[in-house]
Design a protein around this motif. Sequence first.
Motif, mmCIF file in Angstrom:
data_model
loop_
_atom_site.group_PDB
_atom_site.id
_atom_site.type_symbol
_atom_site.label_atom_id
_atom_site.label_comp_id
_atom_site.label_asym_id
_atom_site.label_seq_id
_atom_site.Cartn_x
_atom_site.Cartn_y
_atom_site.Cartn_z
ATOM 1 N N UNK A 169 -1.350 -7.999 -12.653
ATOM 2 C CA UNK A 169 -1.649 -8.118 -14.080
ATOM 3 C C UNK A 169 -2.819 -9.075 -14.326
ATOM 4 N N UNK A 170 -2.970 -10.053 -13.462
ATOM 5 C CA UNK A 170 -4.054 -11.034 -13.606
ATOM 6 C C UNK A 170 -5.415 -10.396 -13.352
ATOM 7 N N UNK A 171 -5.505 -9.582 -12.290
ATOM 8 C CA UNK A 171 -6.767 -8.948 -11.923
ATOM 9 C C UNK A 171 -6.630 -7.441 -12.077
ATOM 10 N N UNK A 172 -7.512 -6.828 -12.853
ATOM 11 C CA UNK A 172 -7.428 -5.386 -13.123
ATOM 12 C C UNK A 172 -7.718 -4.547 -11.887
ATOM 13 N N UNK A 173 -8.352 -5.093 -10.899
ATOM 14 C CA UNK A 173 -8.716 -4.353 -9.688
ATOM 15 C C UNK A 173 -7.644 -4.444 -8.611
ATOM 16 N N UNK A 174 -6.491 -5.019 -8.944
ATOM 17 C CA UNK A 174 -5.369 -5.150 -8.001
ATOM 18 C C UNK A 174 -4.214 -4.280 -8.485
ATOM 19 N N UNK A 175 -3.640 -3.512 -7.575
ATOM 20 C CA UNK A 175 -2.463 -2.710 -7.885
ATOM 21 C C UNK A 175 -1.403 -2.945 -6.822
ATOM 22 N N UNK A 176 -0.188 -2.520 -7.116
ATOM 23 C CA UNK A 176 0.933 -2.673 -6.184
ATOM 24 C C UNK A 176 1.377 -1.308 -5.696
ATOM 25 N N UNK A 177 1.773 -1.249 -4.444
ATOM 26 C CA UNK A 177 2.256 -0.020 -3.832
ATOM 27 C C UNK A 177 3.648 -0.287 -3.269
ATOM 28 N N UNK A 178 4.629 0.557 -3.613
ATOM 29 C CA UNK A 178 5.984 0.331 -3.102
ATOM 30 C C UNK A 178 6.089 0.598 -1.605
ATOM 31 N N UNK A 179 7.107 0.032 -1.023
ATOM 32 C CA UNK A 179 7.350 0.196 0.407
ATOM 33 C C UNK A 179 7.571 1.670 0.739
ATOM 34 N N UNK A 180 6.969 2.121 1.830
ATOM 35 C CA UNK A 180 7.154 3.497 2.290
ATOM 36 C C UNK A 180 6.308 4.535 1.573
ATOM 37 N N UNK A 181 5.435 4.147 0.665
ATOM 38 C CA UNK A 181 4.647 5.107 -0.095
ATOM 39 C C UNK A 181 3.145 4.909 0.075
ATOM 40 N N UNK A 182 2.738 4.175 1.093
ATOM 41 C CA UNK A 182 1.318 3.837 1.227
ATOM 42 C C UNK A 182 0.452 5.078 1.464
#
Length: 109
Positions: free
Chosen positions: A90-103
């Motif tokens: 949320x702090x940096x717009x160029x950062x996202x999260x990916x859940x485990x096992x879904x890369x």
Amino acid sequence: MGPVTEAILALLCAVGAAALLWLLFGWLVRPASVHNLWIVIPGRGNGNLLEAALRQLAWLRRAGLFRGEAVIWDAGLTPEGRELALRLSLRWSWVTCCPSGALEEWLGR
């Protein structure tokens, strides 16, 4: 000119030359302009190393050396680590999260 003035001028010349060489080196090793560049940062445990890694990438972005995006991949984050990863995304717009096992699926989009 006195010896002190000569020493100061020599120091200023040395600092100027070093700065010029540093800029030239940075320009030479700068990565090519790739639009779909992703950096995957594995998050483990409480994610205490995530913020430091992202701050380093933010510095590279400000310097114009990195134009891509970062993915925090859940590689065994605790609930506190997941919360930290979400706050960082949320702090940096160029950062996202990916859940485990879904890369692989996530990067294929």
